[in-house]
Design an enzyme around this catalytic site. Structure first.
Site, PDB file in Angstrom:
ATOM      1  N   LYS A   1     -55.067   6.673  -0.537  1.00 36.73           N
ATOM      2  CA  LYS A   1     -54.500   5.610   0.305  1.00 36.73           C
ATOM      3  C   LYS A   1     -53.357   6.113   1.182  1.00 36.73           C
ATOM      4  CE  LYS A   1     -52.245   2.352  -1.909  1.00 36.73           C
ATOM      5  NZ  LYS A   1     -50.819   2.296  -1.540  1.00 36.73           N
TER       6      LYS A   1
ATOM      7  N   LYS B   1     -41.403  -2.989  -7.438  1.00 36.31           N
ATOM      8  CA  LYS B   1     -42.584  -3.715  -7.885  1.00 36.31           C
ATOM      9  C   LYS B   1     -42.232  -5.107  -8.418  1.00 36.31           C
ATOM     10  CE  LYS B   1     -45.793  -0.775  -6.886  1.00 36.31           C
ATOM     11  NZ  LYS B   1     -46.631  -1.028  -5.690  1.00 36.31           N
TER      12      LYS B   1
ATOM     13  N   ARG C   1     -42.417  11.568  -7.703  1.00 38.31           N
ATOM     14  CA  ARG C   1     -42.316  10.634  -6.579  1.00 38.31           C
ATOM     15  C   ARG C   1     -41.224  11.031  -5.595  1.00 38.31           C
ATOM     16  NH1 ARG C   1     -46.091   6.235  -6.054  1.00 38.31           N
ATOM     17  NH2 ARG C   1     -47.183   6.166  -8.058  1.00 38.31           N
TER      18      ARG C   1
ATOM     19  N   ASP D   1     -47.518   0.670   1.246  1.00 36.55           N
ATOM     20  CA  ASP D   1     -47.760   0.125  -0.089  1.00 36.55           C
ATOM     21  C   ASP D   1     -47.842  -1.397  -0.189  1.00 36.55           C
ATOM     22  OD1 ASP D   1     -48.225   0.876  -2.826  1.00 36.55           O
ATOM     23  OD2 ASP D   1     -46.257   0.085  -3.316  1.00 36.55           O
TER      24      ASP D   1
END
Length: 529
Positions: free
Chosen positions: A239, A198, A320, A254
């Site tokens: 998503k 990120k 995750r 993503d």
């Protein structure tokens, strides 16, 4: 020249015990197990624990305030200021901390488009974070290229190095700090691997718009006919589930860019949420939790059999799996697609008033893009006992650097130029708010997505919603007419109307903070109150 002891002197890193340059996955596995950083589970994934940080730490993220970029940055709670002097001092302390320690380096790319890709060097103090970087970014396998690899940006990740807030100017012992001038990101005090990817996405969100390229927190896939679709949506909206479609080819799940040639993936891997993942509902992702090379974060494992339990949320709801895209059966190997035919905004409306699908005009698409709406319900967030509207700018507020209107205008311009259809798809509740309404059937949602992607939905008639102004389709193959009417199932039409207006007022209230300097065309896309 890079050796096991040299090559990082430019950062001030000296007296390192060893530098592990670009180790492949099997070698990283050996290091992970030998160093007891994670355990090996049944069929090959490694299972890592991240301690008390089981997700991102948004309050600990900063951007260095320096002359070359300060006028560009939208300073907000997501882009908090950090001085150059503070950064230099903390970075120096980090360099001292790394002395006599072994480090791992991965040199890779962010961006499948060769003209705008970023050369990234990720330096970590743990082998499993190095494997994460190898999974998530685009790897360079040519050893000759790696010999002369010069990074455009560097991430230094030291989970065991903690800041002292009183001395360092951080909010806690944890920090994620982006320095655009020095082209470095430093991360400390957290083992949550998502901070690595990120942070580079944040960098790309600054750099790409400077070149007229739209940066997007979204997934994307391609149909058999070559048609590209883009899916925006916050956690819990579906998503990843809807874009990982066995009938289509995945570009990425993503982070993407949209330039003059089309859509391209920024990453080389997937970072999927796997709590309650089932083989039946998401077979492709499920199989990746049983493959060599996958990292499972905070997933429960039986220490005797080494079998994993994807339904166990004892550590976190945010379990995750990190794996390279190559582990999926149907992917676009180039990481690139054509200009999208459809842009789909996914939301989970817990108030039960939004229709399962709405057609958006260009101003409405820009408005809903800036709003980034979904809702939290009891059990998904501590202290939440009733529906709570959540707005995340551009469906990725923590990673956006420019003012939201910059991204919205880029989207609007590209949608207009390429005649792209935009849709708002509600995967949340119908027939009443949380506690009364029921979630839309995944069967109906898939039928809606199919109708969008085949162009079937463009052939139907639409009625205009009196409050939000978007178009509500009157017929979709395989979807009952009463499902398309969001008021159906409510005990009182008045109660439905009141709740719809209540939600619209929340949109308007959220939008107020962006109104100064906002393009009037975007404002025009809001609800009619």
């Amino acid at each position: 020249m890079k050796t096991e002891h040299t090559g990082l002197e430019e950062y001030g890193f000296r007296n390192l015990a060893r530098i592990n340059w670009n180790l492949p996955t099997p070698a990283l596995y050996e290091q992970i197990i030998m160093r007891k950083e994670a355990i090996l589970s049944h069929l090959g994934p490694v299972v890592a624990r991240t301690g008390h940080h089981t997700g991102r730490s948004p309050n600990d993220k900063f951007v260095v305030d320096e002359p070359t970029t300060t006028g560009d940055v939208y300073w907000s709670k997501d882009n908090k200021k950090f001085t150059e002097a503070q950064f230099d001092k903390l970075f120096s302390k980090m360099a001292s901390y790394l002395q006599t320690k072994e480090v791992f380096v991965q040199e890779c790319y962010a961006g499948a488009d060769a003209n705008t890709r970023l050369k990234v060097r990720v330096i970590t103090e743990t082998a499993w974070h190095s494997l994460f970087a190898r999974n998530m970014f685009i790897t360079e396998r040519d050893q000759e290229v790696l010999k002369d690899f010069t990074p455009d940006f560097t991430v230094v990740n030291c989970p065991r190095f903690h800041a002292i807030p009183e001395e360092d100017g951080t909010n806690s012992e944890t920090f994620i700090i982006v320095n655009f001038k020095r082209k470095i990101v430093i991360i400390g005090g957290t083992s949550y691997a998502g901070e690595i990817k990120k942070s580079i996405f944040t960098v790309m969100n600054y750099l790409l718009p400077k070149h007229g390229v739209m940066s997007m927190h979204c997934s994307a896939n391609i149909g058999e006919e070559g048609d590209t679709a883009v899916f925006f949506g916050l956690s819990g909206t579906g998503k990843t589930t809807l874009s990982t479609d066995p009938e289509r080819y995945l570009i990425g799940d993503d982070e993407h860019g949209w330039n003059n040639d089309g859509v391209f993936n920024i990453e080389g891997g997937c970072y999927a949420k796997v709590i309650n993942l089932s083989k039946e509902a998401e077979p492709d992702i499920y199989e990746c939790t049983r493959k060599f090379g996958t990292i499972l974060e905070n997933v429960a494992v039986d220490m005797t059999s080494r079998a994993i339990d994807l339904d166990d949320n004892s550590l976190t709801e945010n379990t995750r799996a990190s794996y390279p895209l190559s582990q999926l059966p149907k992917i676009v190997e180039s990481g690139k697609g054509s200009h999208p035919d459809n842009v789909i905004f996914l939301t989970y409306d817990a108030f039960g008033v939004l229709p399962p699908v709405s057609k958006l005009s260009i101003p409405q698409a820009m408005y809903h893009f800036i709003s980034g709406y979904t809702a939290r319900v009891a059990g998904t967030e501590k202290g939440v006992t009733e529906p709570k509207a959540v707005f995340s700018t551009c469906f990725g507020a923590p990673f956006m650097v420019w003012h939201p209107s910059v991204y919205a205008k880029l989207l609007g311009d590209k949608v207009k130029e390429k005649n792209v259809q935009c849709w708002l798809v509600n995967t949340g509740l119908t027939g009443g708010p949380y506690g009364v309404g029921k979630r839309f059937s995944i069967k109906y949602t898939r039928a809606i997505i199919k109708a969008i992607l085949t162009g079937e939905l463009n052939k139907t008639e639409f009625k205009t919603d009196p409050v939000f102004g978007f178009g509500i389709p009157q017929f979709i193959p395989g979807v009952p007419a009463e499902v398309l009417d969001p008021s159906f199932g409510w005990s009182s039409r008045q109660a439905y109307d009141d709740m719809l207006k209540n939600l619209a007022s929340k949109f308007a209230e959220n939008f107020k903070k962006f109104e100064e300097g906002m393009d009037p065309e975007i404002t025009k896309g809001g609800p009619n109150l």
